[in-house]
Design a protein around this motif. Structure first.
Motif, short mmCIF file in Angstrom:
data_model
loop_
_atom_site.label_atom_id
_atom_site.label_comp_id
_atom_site.label_asym_id
_atom_site.label_seq_id
_atom_site.Cartn_x
_atom_site.Cartn_y
_atom_site.Cartn_z
N CYS A 10 0.83 -1.20 0.00
CA CYS A 10 0.00 0.00 0.00
C CYS A 10 0.87 1.26 0.00
N LEU A 11 0.34 2.31 -0.62
CA LEU A 11 0.95 3.62 -0.53
C LEU A 11 0.25 4.43 0.55
N ALA A 72 5.72 5.26 -6.94
CA ALA A 72 6.26 5.21 -5.58
C ALA A 72 6.60 3.79 -5.14
N ASN A 73 6.10 2.77 -5.83
CA ASN A 73 6.41 1.39 -5.50
C ASN A 73 7.69 0.88 -6.14
N VAL A 74 8.31 1.68 -7.00
CA VAL A 74 9.48 1.21 -7.75
C VAL A 74 10.60 0.69 -6.83
N SER A 99 2.92 2.77 -14.68
CA SER A 99 4.02 3.71 -14.46
C SER A 99 5.33 3.22 -15.08
N VAL A 100 5.64 1.94 -14.91
CA VAL A 100 6.93 1.46 -15.42
C VAL A 100 6.95 1.43 -16.94
N ARG A 384 9.86 7.13 -4.02
CA ARG A 384 8.87 6.93 -2.95
C ARG A 384 8.05 8.18 -2.67
N LEU A 385 8.57 9.35 -3.04
CA LEU A 385 7.87 10.61 -2.76
C LEU A 385 6.96 11.03 -3.90
N PHE A 386 6.96 10.28 -5.01
CA PHE A 386 6.07 10.59 -6.13
C PHE A 386 4.74 9.86 -5.92
#
Length: 514
Positions: A10-11, A72-74, A99-100, A384-386
C-alpha cells in the motif's frame, strides 16, 4: 510453467481510504491461466514480504511478474526483484504496469540484472507473448510486443482484441474481504471501459492508451458483474459513462438481472451534466459514491491543469450530484506555489460545501505533459515521494510549513467525515459491517492522525535514497504527443464512441463547450 504475479504494498493514501482489488494483475493472471500455465497471485497490500519469500521458496516459480502501476512502489519492486534473484537465480523476472511503461530502461538499470525485461502497455497481450517466447528461447524476446530488455526494444505493445475477452482471475486473490473503498466494505473492482479521450496535463491515462478509448459490451459487463460476490463495486473507468447509451445499456441489464450492489465511480462534471438520466438510473440501482475531479476552485487553476471545463459547469455539476442524494467526493490539487492565504481560502470553501474533499499535491509524473513542460526543478528524485502526498517541486512556503498547512487543511476536511461525529452519523453502516466481520471502514475512521503528520512527511524526505528517478528532459513549451504515447494513437477509429459524443469530447478538449 509456474507463473507468480505480485502486487506491491500500500501507498500512503491507500493506508486510510481504500485498498483496491488488484484487478489489472488478476487480468494478467487470467491470461496466463488461459494459456495453460500454473498461476499464483500474491498481493502485498494484504500480505507481508515474508509471505512473498516463503511462497517463492516453497513453490519455486519459473516466471515472476511484478506489477508497477505506481511510481512510488518502484524501490520496493526493485529490492524484491534483487532478493528474488538471489533465491532463484534461474527464474525469469519481469516488471509491467502503467508507471513502469514510461520508464522501462530506468527499471532495468536500477535492477542491475535482477529484472530480465519490462513489459510496456496492456499486460494481457504482453504476458502471453512473453510466456510463449520464454518457452521457446528465453534469450530471444525481440518479437514480444512491448518488451524492453537491456539490449533491445521490441515493437510497440498491442491491444487486446476486445475487452469482452477479459475476465479477471478473482479466485487467485486470497484476501478478498480486505478490499474496500470508503463505505463500500468489502468491494470488488470492475472495468467497463479503458482509456480517456481528454488530455489533462497532469494525467498519463490518455498518453498510456494513445487517446484510444474502448468499451466492454453491456452484455459482457453485466455477466461479469453478476459473478461478483462482493456487495460493493468500484468502477475503475477513468471517466465513467462518457457515452450515455453504453451506461444506459449496462444499467438496464443490471435491472433485468435483479443485481443488487452498491457502486463507487469517477467521472467529469461536464459528463455528469450531459448524461443526467444515466446517473439518475444508476442512483436507483445503488450508486453510493461519485468522485469528481474538480482539481481547482478557480478558472486560473483549471486552465493550468487543462481540465477543459469551466468553473461554473463544475459547480453546476456539484449541485446536480447533490440532488442525487449520494456521497460526493471531490479532488483539489494543491500547487507547491500555495501560501498560507491560499490554503485558508481552500479550507474555507471546502468547509462550506457538504462534499468529501481530497487534497492531492501537484506532481509531475513521467508520461504526463507536465513532466516535459514543467519549468520548476525537482527538489527530490526519490521514487517513494512521487505519490501525490509529498511535494517534489519547490514550495513557496518552507517545506515544513507547506506540510503543516496541507495536513491542517486535510485534518479540517477529514473531521467533517471521520471521527466521533462521523461515527454517530454512519453508526448503522458501521454496525452492518461489523456484523459481517468487516472492519476496514471502522479502522479508516481512526487512522488519519497516525498517517497524516507533517513530521512524518518531512522525515520521508530524509530517508536514505537507493534509487533516483532520471531527471526530466529540458523544459519545453510544447511536446510532441506521439513521443508520449505507449500505445499507438489510432485517431478517431481508436475511440469507441458515437459521433455526437466525439463532437462533445472534441469541443471540451478545445475549450469551447458551453
Amino acid at each position: 510453467m509456474k507463473f507468480l504475479a505480485v502486487h506491491p504494498s500500500c501507498l500512503m493514501y491507500s493506508k486510510i481510504y481504500l485498498r483496491l482489488e488488484p484487478l489489472g494483475l488478476e487480468l494478467v493472471a487470467a491470461a496466463a491461466e488461459r494459456a495453460g500455465h500454473s498461476v499464483q497471485l500474491i498481493d502485498l497490500q494484504c500480505e507481508s514480504h515474508q509471505d512473498f519469500f516463503r511462497s517463492v521458496q516453497r513453490w519455486r516459480p519459473d516466471v515472476i511478474a511484478f506489477c508497477g502501476n505506481y511510481l512510488a512502489n518502484v524501490p520496493e519492486i526493485i529490492d524484491l526483484a534483487r532478493a528474488t534473484r538471489d533465491l532463484l537465480p534461474d527464474a525469469f523476472i519481469c516488471v509491467g504496469g502503467h508507471s513502469v511503461s514510461f520508464i522501462p530502461n530506468e527499471i532495468l538499470r536500477h535492477a542491475d540484472g535482477a529484472v530480465d525485461c519490462v513489459l510496456t502497455g496492456e499486460g494481457e497481450t504482453a504476458i502471453t507473448g512473453l510466456l510463449d517466447a520464454i518457452g521457446q528461447n528465453r534469450r530471444d524476446l525481440k518479437q514480444v510486443p512491448g518488451c524492453v530488455t537491456l539490449d533491445h526494444r521490441s515493437p510497440p505493445p498491442a491491444f487486446v482484441k476486445s475487452l469482452d475477452d477479459l475476465l479477471p482471475a478473482r479466485h487467485l486473490a486470497r484476501h478478498r474481504r480486505k478490499y474496500f473503498i470508503g463505505q463500500l466494505d468489502p468491494a470488488a473492482s470492475i472495468e467497463f471501459s479503458r482509456g480517456c479521450p481528454w488530455d489533462c496535463v497532469f494525467c498519463s491515462a490518455w498518453t498510456f492508451y494513445g487517446r484510444n478509448y474502448r468499451v466492454k459490451t453491456a452484455e459482457c459487463a453485466v455477466e461479469e458483474l453478476a459473478q461478483i460476490r462482493e456487495p460493493g463495486i468500484f468502477i475503475v473507468d477513468d471517466v465513467a459513462f462518457i457515452q450515455a447509451e453504453h451506461g444506459m445499456q449496462i444499467a438496464e441489464g443490471i435491472a433485468r438481472r435483479g443485481i443488487r450492489k452498491r457502486y463507487y465511480l469517477e467521472t467529469r462534471g461536464d459528463v455528469l451534466l450531459r448524461n443526467k438520466e444515466v446517473f439518475k438510473l444508476w442512483k436507483r440501482l445503488g450508486l453510493n459514491t461519485m468522485f469528481l475531479g474538480l482539481e481547482a476552485i478557480d478558472e486560473e487553476g483549471l486552465k493550468r491543469y487543462r481540465k477543459r471545463v469551466t468553473l461554473s459547469k463544475n459547480f453546476e455539476a456539484l449541485e446536480f450530484a447533490r440532488s442525487l442524494d449520494i456521497t460526493v467526493a471531490v479532488n483539489i490539487i494543491a500547487d507547491p506555489s500555495w501560501d498560507r492565504e491560499r490554503f485558508k481560502v481552500v479550507r474555507d470553501w471546502c468547509l462550506e460545501i457538504p462534499e468529501v474533499v481530497n487534497i492531492s499535491i501537484n506532481t509531475p509524473y513521467p508520461g504526463t505533459e507536465t513532466w516535459h513542460t514543467e519549468s520548476r526543478r525537482l527538489t527530490t528524485r526519490d521514487y517513494r515521494l512521487f505519490d501525490i502526498q509529498h511535494a517534489v517541486l519547490p514550495t513557496k512556503l518552507p517545506l515544513a510549513e507547506f506540510y503543516k498547512e496541507l495536513v491542517d487543511t486535510q485534518r479540517v476536511l477529514s473531521h467533517k467525515h471521520l471521527g466521533w461525529a462521523a461515527l454517530r452519523q454512519c453508526a448503522g453502516i458501521v454496525v452492518r459491517h461489523l456484523l459481517r466481520g468487516q472492519t476496514n471502514f471502522l479502522r479508516m475512521i481512526w487512522k488519519f492522525n497516525s498517517v497524516y503528520r507533517p513530521d512524518l512527511q518531512l522525515a520521508d524526505h530524509r530517508q536514505p535514497m537507493k534509487y533516483e528517478i532520471d531527471l526530466p528532459p529540458p523544459s519545453t513549451a510544447t511536446v510532441k504527443r506521439d513521443d508520449l504515447y505507449i500505445h499507438t494513437n489510432s485517431g478517431r477509429k481508436g475511440r469507441q464512441i458515437d459521433h455526437h459524443t466525439e463532437e462533445f469530447v472534441d469541443a471540451t478538449r478545445m475549450g469551447t463547450a458551453v
